[in-house]
Scaffold this motif. Structure first.
Motif, PDB file in Angstrom:
ATOM      1  N   TRP A  18     104.806 -39.435 -89.468  1.00  0.00           N
ATOM      2  CA  TRP A  18     104.115 -38.178 -89.149  1.00  0.00           C
ATOM      3  C   TRP A  18     102.926 -37.951 -90.053  1.00  0.00           C
ATOM      4  N   ARG A  19     102.992 -38.489 -91.268  1.00  0.00           N
ATOM      5  CA  ARG A  19     101.827 -38.374 -92.148  1.00  0.00           C
ATOM      6  C   ARG A  19     100.644 -39.120 -91.520  1.00  0.00           C
ATOM      7  N   SER A  20     100.912 -40.336 -91.023  1.00  0.00           N
ATOM      8  CA  SER A  20      99.848 -41.124 -90.372  1.00  0.00           C
ATOM      9  C   SER A  20      99.335 -40.392 -89.132  1.00  0.00           C
ATOM     10  N   MET A  21     100.279 -39.837 -88.380  1.00  0.00           N
ATOM     11  CA  MET A  21      99.932 -39.154 -87.137  1.00  0.00           C
ATOM     12  C   MET A  21      99.049 -37.936 -87.412  1.00  0.00           C
ATOM     13  N   HIS A  22      99.391 -37.232 -88.478  1.00  0.00           N
ATOM     14  CA  HIS A  22      98.658 -36.046 -88.872  1.00  0.00           C
ATOM     15  C   HIS A  22      97.212 -36.400 -89.176  1.00  0.00           C
ATOM     16  N   ALA A  23      97.040 -37.504 -89.910  1.00  0.00           N
ATOM     17  CA  ALA A  23      95.691 -37.938 -90.269  1.00  0.00           C
ATOM     18  C   ALA A  23      94.905 -38.216 -88.985  1.00  0.00           C
ATOM     19  N   PHE A  24      95.572 -38.815 -88.018  1.00  0.00           N
ATOM     20  CA  PHE A  24      94.916 -39.122 -86.742  1.00  0.00           C
ATOM     21  C   PHE A  24      94.525 -37.820 -86.025  1.00  0.00           C
ATOM     22  N   ALA A  25      95.475 -36.888 -85.936  1.00  0.00           N
ATOM     23  CA  ALA A  25      95.220 -35.639 -85.200  1.00  0.00           C
ATOM     24  C   ALA A  25      94.159 -34.794 -85.894  1.00  0.00           C
ATOM     25  N   ASP A  26      94.106 -34.884 -87.228  1.00  0.00           N
ATOM     26  CA  ASP A  26      93.135 -34.080 -87.973  1.00  0.00           C
ATOM     27  C   ASP A  26      91.696 -34.461 -87.648  1.00  0.00           C
ATOM     28  N   SER A  27      91.516 -35.667 -87.086  1.00  0.00           N
ATOM     29  CA  SER A  27      90.153 -36.057 -86.738  1.00  0.00           C
ATOM     30  C   SER A  27      89.776 -35.521 -85.352  1.00  0.00           C
ATOM     31  N   GLY A  28      90.530 -34.526 -84.859  1.00  0.00           N
ATOM     32  CA  GLY A  28      90.154 -33.847 -83.620  1.00  0.00           C
ATOM     33  C   GLY A  28      90.631 -34.537 -82.356  1.00  0.00           C
ATOM     34  N   ARG A  29      91.546 -35.529 -82.503  1.00  0.00           N
ATOM     35  CA  ARG A  29      92.039 -36.234 -81.315  1.00  0.00           C
ATOM     36  C   ARG A  29      93.154 -35.421 -80.661  1.00  0.00           C
ATOM     37  N   THR A  30      93.456 -35.798 -79.444  1.00  0.00           N
ATOM     38  CA  THR A  30      94.526 -35.129 -78.691  1.00  0.00           C
ATOM     39  C   THR A  30      95.780 -35.993 -78.780  1.00  0.00           C
ATOM     40  N   VAL A  31      96.906 -35.350 -78.980  1.00  0.00           N
ATOM     41  CA  VAL A  31      98.166 -36.100 -79.066  1.00  0.00           C
ATOM     42  C   VAL A  31      99.199 -35.411 -78.178  1.00  0.00           C
ATOM     43  N   ILE A  32      99.910 -36.221 -77.404  1.00  0.00           N
ATOM     44  CA  ILE A  32     101.059 -35.686 -76.683  1.00  0.00           C
ATOM     45  C   ILE A  32     102.243 -36.577 -77.027  1.00  0.00           C
ATOM     46  N   PHE A  33     103.312 -35.970 -77.525  1.00  0.00           N
ATOM     47  CA  PHE A  33     104.479 -36.792 -77.872  1.00  0.00           C
ATOM     48  C   PHE A  33     105.764 -36.183 -77.314  1.00  0.00           C
ATOM     49  N   ALA A  34     106.604 -37.066 -76.767  1.00  0.00           N
ATOM     50  CA  ALA A  34     107.920 -36.636 -76.277  1.00  0.00           C
ATOM     51  C   ALA A  34     108.911 -36.813 -77.421  1.00  0.00           C
ATOM     52  N   THR A  35     109.777 -35.850 -77.592  1.00  0.00           N
ATOM     53  CA  THR A  35     110.753 -35.954 -78.681  1.00  0.00           C
ATOM     54  C   THR A  35     112.020 -35.180 -78.354  1.00  0.00           C
ATOM     55  N   HIS A  36     113.108 -35.582 -79.030  1.00  0.00           N
ATOM     56  CA  HIS A  36     114.352 -34.810 -78.955  1.00  0.00           C
ATOM     57  C   HIS A  36     114.476 -33.919 -80.173  1.00  0.00           C
ATOM     58  N   TYR A  37     113.592 -34.161 -81.174  1.00  0.00           N
ATOM     59  CA  TYR A  37     113.757 -33.452 -82.442  1.00  0.00           C
ATOM     60  C   TYR A  37     112.958 -32.167 -82.467  1.00  0.00           C
ATOM     61  N   LEU A  38     113.681 -31.069 -82.430  1.00  0.00           N
ATOM     62  CA  LEU A  38     113.045 -29.765 -82.438  1.00  0.00           C
ATOM     63  C   LEU A  38     112.169 -29.582 -83.676  1.00  0.00           C
ATOM     64  N   GLU A  39     112.662 -30.098 -84.801  1.00  0.00           N
ATOM     65  CA  GLU A  39     111.899 -29.883 -86.040  1.00  0.00           C
ATOM     66  C   GLU A  39     110.572 -30.642 -86.020  1.00  0.00           C
ATOM     67  N   GLU A  40     110.523 -31.763 -85.293  1.00  0.00           N
ATOM     68  CA  GLU A  40     109.249 -32.488 -85.186  1.00  0.00           C
ATOM     69  C   GLU A  40     108.242 -31.651 -84.398  1.00  0.00           C
ATOM     70  N   ALA A  41     108.742 -31.017 -83.353  1.00  0.00           N
ATOM     71  CA  ALA A  41     107.859 -30.166 -82.554  1.00  0.00           C
ATOM     72  C   ALA A  41     107.370 -29.003 -83.405  1.00  0.00           C
ATOM     73  N   GLU A  42     108.284 -28.417 -84.154  1.00  0.00           N
ATOM     74  CA  GLU A  42     107.947 -27.269 -84.990  1.00  0.00           C
ATOM     75  C   GLU A  42     106.926 -27.632 -86.059  1.00  0.00           C
ATOM     76  N   ASP A  43     107.153 -28.792 -86.673  1.00  0.00           N
ATOM     77  CA  ASP A  43     106.321 -29.170 -87.819  1.00  0.00           C
ATOM     78  C   ASP A  43     104.967 -29.746 -87.413  1.00  0.00           C
ATOM     79  N   TYR A  44     104.901 -30.417 -86.282  1.00  0.00           N
ATOM     80  CA  TYR A  44     103.691 -31.192 -86.013  1.00  0.00           C
ATOM     81  C   TYR A  44     102.910 -30.780 -84.766  1.00  0.00           C
ATOM     82  N   ALA A  45     103.501 -29.959 -83.909  1.00  0.00           N
ATOM     83  CA  ALA A  45     102.786 -29.642 -82.666  1.00  0.00           C
ATOM     84  C   ALA A  45     102.160 -28.251 -82.723  1.00  0.00           C
ATOM     85  N   ASP A  46     100.996 -28.112 -82.058  1.00  0.00           N
ATOM     86  CA  ASP A  46     100.414 -26.781 -81.885  1.00  0.00           C
ATOM     87  C   ASP A  46     101.122 -26.075 -80.734  1.00  0.00           C
ATOM     88  N   ARG A  47     101.652 -26.904 -79.856  1.00  0.00           N
ATOM     89  CA  ARG A  47     102.137 -26.342 -78.597  1.00  0.00           C
ATOM     90  C   ARG A  47     103.368 -27.139 -78.150  1.00  0.00           C
TER      91      ARG A  47
END
Ligand SMILES: Nc1ncnc2c1ncn2[C@@H]1O[C@H](COP(=O)(O)OP(=O)(O)OP(=O)(O)O)[C@@H](O)[C@H]1O
Length: 313
Positions: free
Chosen positions: A178-207
């Motif tokens: 997620w640290r790597s992913m964050h660096a990627f998203a911080d450069s203004g890219r769009t990310v869509i990820f499917a997950t079962h982990y609620l905390e991942e959605a909470e911590d890393y998603a805007d939506r």
């Protein structure tokens, strides 16, 4: 206008799914899904097994043809957007060739694109620069996932699509990923990820887009989605009552009755307790409990076809 709304309207959408439907025989894998994702948004697709997340992702990537509906990525059909290098994908089953090294694997993925990143840079961004000379057969499940991440990044995509990216990773691996992913998203890219982990959605998603039975059950910032169901629950012993009477009390969202025990999900628990005592003076053992995030999520995603009689008893 919020940043997210601005992103959706500024330069057109990164992802447009309109009226998507996909059935497999009797199974309604995806049913009337409409989803618009703005550039720069990080969106988590949440839902229980079989909710339709992977099918939606596969349709989005042009890997599965929908029975109905339309897909546009940056205004183009998926295959054109992908061929142009706008989209990187990390899928659950993407195979790695056992006898090929990590560096060669990522180089093969790079060769499919017109303007890829240097292989070393993709390896570094995915946090697998140390694994370059290793053969895929010698990697752990979590390491393989990181290599798939490097393959997704090598085309320097504007949109990254990840299907359960951390499924095989341990806690440390997930944090690094997620640290790597964050660096990627911080450069203004769009990310869509499917997950079962609620905390991942909470911590890393805007939506959060929550799927259930092939449909979108909720869509919005995680706090707003959970607030819609988080309320409080009132439990009480109410002799001789039936669920229908309780459901009519102001402030009650849902009522279940087993014997004399009633459980009321409430938008306004204080009002419900007052009404309950006024109308059912014999009510006793009243408890008011806050609903946790996890419980709210389970309620949102629980199978609506499961035990449909229960609430009526
Ligand atoms: N190729 C297929 N043939 C038949 N049924 C399918 C196929 N692909 C998916 N399904 C069914 O469609 C439904 C949705 O599956 P999907 O894989 O999209 O859900 P999911 O939310 O990604 O689940 P999971 O979290 O388990 O990956 C399920 O009932 C699944 O069994």
């Amino acid at each position: 206008m919020t940043t997210t709304q601005a992103a959706r309207t500024a330069q057109g959408y990164a992802v447009e799914l309109r009226g998507l439907r996909k059935h497999y025989g009797e199974v309604r894998a995806v049913e009337e899904v409409d989803l618009l994702i703005g550039r720069g948004e990080v969106v988590a697709l949440l839902g229980p097994n079989g909710a339709g997340k992977s099918t939606t992702v596969d349709i989005l990537l042009g890997l599965t043809r929908p029975d109905a509906g339309e897909v546009r990525l940056f205004g183009d059909p998926p295959r054109r957007a992908i061929a142009g290098g706008a989209v990187g994908a990390m899928l659950q089953e993407a195979g790695l060739l056992d006898d090929v090294t990590v560096r060669e694997t990522v180089a093969l993925a790079a060769a499919l694109h017109r303007a890829p990143l240097p292989v070393e840079e993709a390896l570094r961004k995915a946090g697998v620069e140390d694994l370059g000379p290793r053969r895929a057969a010698r990697l752990s499940g979590g390491q393989k996932q990181r290599v798939r991440f490097a393959m997704a990044l090598v085309c320097d995509p504007a949109l990254l699509v990840l299907d359960e990216p951390t499924a095989a990773m341990d806690v440390g691996g997930r944090r690094d990923f997620w640290r790597s992913m964050h660096a990627f998203a911080d450069s203004g890219r769009t990310v869509i990820f499917a997950t079962h982990y609620l905390e991942e959605a909470e911590d890393y998603a805007d939506r959060v887009v929550l799927m259930r039975d092939g449909r979108i059950a909720a869509d919005g910032p995680v706090a707003a989605v959970m607030a819609g169901v988080s309320g409080r629950t009132v439990r009480a012993c109410v002799p001789g009552v039936d669920a229908e009477e309780l459901r009519r009390l102001p402030g009650v969202v849902e009522a279940r009755v087993r014997g004399d025990r009633a459980e009321l999900r409430c938008a306004d628990a204080d009002a419900v307790v007052r009404e309950l005592l006024a109308r059912f003076p014999a009510a006793r053992d009243i408890e008011v409990v806050a609903q946790g995030l996890e419980e709210a999520f389970l309620r949102l995603t629980e199978d609506s076809t499961e035990d449909p009689e229960e609430g009526r008893r």
